[in-house]
Enzyme design. Structure first.
Site, short mmCIF file in Angstrom:
data_model
loop_
_atom_site.label_atom_id
_atom_site.label_comp_id
_atom_site.label_asym_id
_atom_site.label_seq_id
_atom_site.Cartn_x
_atom_site.Cartn_y
_atom_site.Cartn_z
N LYS A 18 0.83 -1.21 0.00
CA LYS A 18 0.00 0.00 0.00
C LYS A 18 0.87 1.27 0.00
O LYS A 18 0.64 2.17 -0.79
CB LYS A 18 -0.92 0.04 1.24
CG LYS A 18 -1.89 -1.13 1.35
CD LYS A 18 -2.85 -0.94 2.52
CE LYS A 18 -2.20 -0.94 3.88
NZ LYS A 18 -1.59 -2.22 4.28
N ARG A 93 -9.72 1.40 8.58
CA ARG A 93 -9.37 0.03 8.96
C ARG A 93 -10.48 -0.63 9.76
O ARG A 93 -10.36 -1.80 10.12
CB ARG A 93 -8.10 0.04 9.80
CG ARG A 93 -6.81 -0.29 9.03
CD ARG A 93 -5.68 -0.11 10.01
NE ARG A 93 -4.48 -0.83 9.76
CZ ARG A 93 -3.37 -0.30 9.24
NH1 ARG A 93 -3.35 0.92 8.82
NH2 ARG A 93 -2.28 -1.03 9.15
N ARG A 132 11.95 -5.78 5.46
CA ARG A 132 11.92 -4.45 4.83
C ARG A 132 12.54 -3.36 5.70
O ARG A 132 12.54 -3.45 6.93
CB ARG A 132 10.50 -4.09 4.40
CG ARG A 132 9.54 -3.76 5.50
CD ARG A 132 8.14 -3.51 4.94
NE ARG A 132 7.24 -3.13 6.00
CZ ARG A 132 5.96 -2.86 5.84
NH1 ARG A 132 5.40 -2.93 4.64
NH2 ARG A 132 5.21 -2.51 6.87
N ARG A 166 11.04 -0.65 11.03
CA ARG A 166 9.93 -0.39 11.96
C ARG A 166 9.93 -1.40 13.10
O ARG A 166 10.18 -2.58 12.89
CB ARG A 166 8.60 -0.48 11.19
CG ARG A 166 8.30 0.79 10.43
CD ARG A 166 7.11 0.66 9.55
NE ARG A 166 5.96 0.01 10.16
CZ ARG A 166 4.78 -0.10 9.58
NH1 ARG A 166 4.59 0.41 8.37
NH2 ARG A 166 3.78 -0.69 10.18
N ARG A 177 -0.92 -8.35 13.23
CA ARG A 177 -1.44 -7.31 12.31
C ARG A 177 -2.30 -7.95 11.22
O ARG A 177 -3.31 -7.40 10.80
CB ARG A 177 -0.27 -6.51 11.71
CG ARG A 177 0.35 -5.57 12.73
CD ARG A 177 1.75 -5.13 12.35
NE ARG A 177 1.81 -4.36 11.14
CZ ARG A 177 2.94 -4.13 10.46
NH1 ARG A 177 4.09 -4.61 10.87
NH2 ARG A 177 2.91 -3.43 9.36
P1 AMP Z 1 0.71 0.85 8.93
O1 AMP Z 1 1.87 1.78 8.81
O2 AMP Z 1 -0.46 1.26 8.09
O3 AMP Z 1 1.10 -0.59 8.74
O4 AMP Z 1 0.20 0.97 10.44
C1 AMP Z 1 1.04 0.63 11.53
C2 AMP Z 1 0.22 0.50 12.80
O5 AMP Z 1 -0.42 1.76 13.09
C3 AMP Z 1 -0.94 -0.49 12.72
O6 AMP Z 1 -0.53 -1.82 13.00
C4 AMP Z 1 -1.87 0.06 13.80
O7 AMP Z 1 -1.41 -0.25 15.09
C5 AMP Z 1 -1.72 1.57 13.59
N1 AMP Z 1 -2.69 2.11 12.60
C6 AMP Z 1 -2.39 2.68 11.39
N2 AMP Z 1 -3.51 3.09 10.76
C7 AMP Z 1 -4.54 2.78 11.60
C8 AMP Z 1 -5.96 2.93 11.52
N3 AMP Z 1 -6.54 3.48 10.43
N4 AMP Z 1 -6.70 2.49 12.56
C9 AMP Z 1 -6.13 1.93 13.65
N5 AMP Z 1 -4.80 1.74 13.79
C10 AMP Z 1 -4.00 2.16 12.78
#
Ligand code: AMP
Length: 223
Positions: A18, A93, A132, A166, A177
């Site tokens: 994404k 989400r 990554r 990360r 996740r």
């Molecule tokens: P990402 O960078 O999109 O993989 O997000 C990393 C982490 O941030 C996720 O595993 C969640 O803990 C949190 N997170 C990101 N976007 C959301 C969202 N829209 N709703 C809830 N938690 C989020």
């Protein structure tokens, strides 16, 4: 509908690409990539109240509360550059977030122009994510097995020499996740299908081929 700038969504499990694809759409189409994960990581780094509350949840691979995510997102969406059009990466989400987004857009006569769903095999995602890392200076993404910089230790894009991984990109957190994705986020695919804006894309192949398909979708929905 108004002629307001388009709002697009990229859906898909962690590791589906994404962020990579959203960054390319930003470059190719001038849309703004809006990643709630990036906004939350910035909040954690700043030590803000929201960041402190989000940190442990993120490290456990679970979802941050709708309340925190929506507050951070609304602040960002109020900034002037959003008028160029938005590609939402990692949001919505949950069903609550999707309903809040629909209501926010409806208030200005808008709706989601397209929800692009990146379709991948779960099993491959753990390997993809575990290796990554990104350039600390420009955010360009790399991978231990699939995409190393041409010169070891030097970013192809900006020449940076510092890279970050990360905290939540380890196999155990990735499993959590993925679980959160299937329980809370995957049901949104049906929501956008019912709205008639779903655009599924087979996303296991080469990044450039997926980018091309996304470009075709973007041209169609923003025409
Ligand atoms: P990402 O960078 O999109 O993989 O997000 C990393 C982490 O941030 C996720 O595993 C969640 O803990 C949190 N997170 C990101 N976007 C959301 C969202 N829209 N709703 C809830 N938690 C989020």
């Amino acid at each position: 509908m108004t002629d307001a700038p388009p709002v697009l969504i990229i859906l898909g499990p962690p590791g589906a690409g994404k962020g990579t694809q959203a960054r390319m759409l930003e470059e190719d189409f001038g849309l703004i990539q809006l990643s709630t994960g990036d906004l939350l990581r910035a909040a954690v780094a700043s030590g803000s109240d929201a960041g402190l509350r989000a940190r442990a949840v993120m490290e456990a691979g679970q979802l941050v509360s709708d309340e925190i995510v929506l507050a951070i997102l609304k602040d960002r969406m109020a900034e002037p550059d959003m008028a160029r059009g938005i590609i939402l990466d990692g949001f919505p989400r949950t069903a609550g977030q999707a309903a809040a987004l629909d209501a926010l857009l409806a208030a200005s006569g808008q709706k989601v122009a397209a929800a692009i769903s990146l379709e991948v095999d779960d099993e491959a995602m753990i390997g993809r994510i575990s290796g990554r890392y990104t350039c600390a200076a420009c955010g360009e993404g790399y991978h231990d097995s699939f995409k190393q910089p041409a010169r070891a230790g030097v970013c192809d894009k900006c020449g940076g020499v510092s890279f970050t991984r990360r905290a939540d990109d380890n196999a155990e957190t990735v499993r959590e996740r993925l679980r959160a994705y299937h329980i809370q986020t995957a049901p949104l695919i049906a929501h956008y299908e019912n709205m008639g804006v779903l655009e599924p894309i087979a996303a296991m192949g080469p990044i450039a081929r997926i980018q091309q398909e996304l470009g075709t979708v973007l041209c169609r929905v923003t025409a």
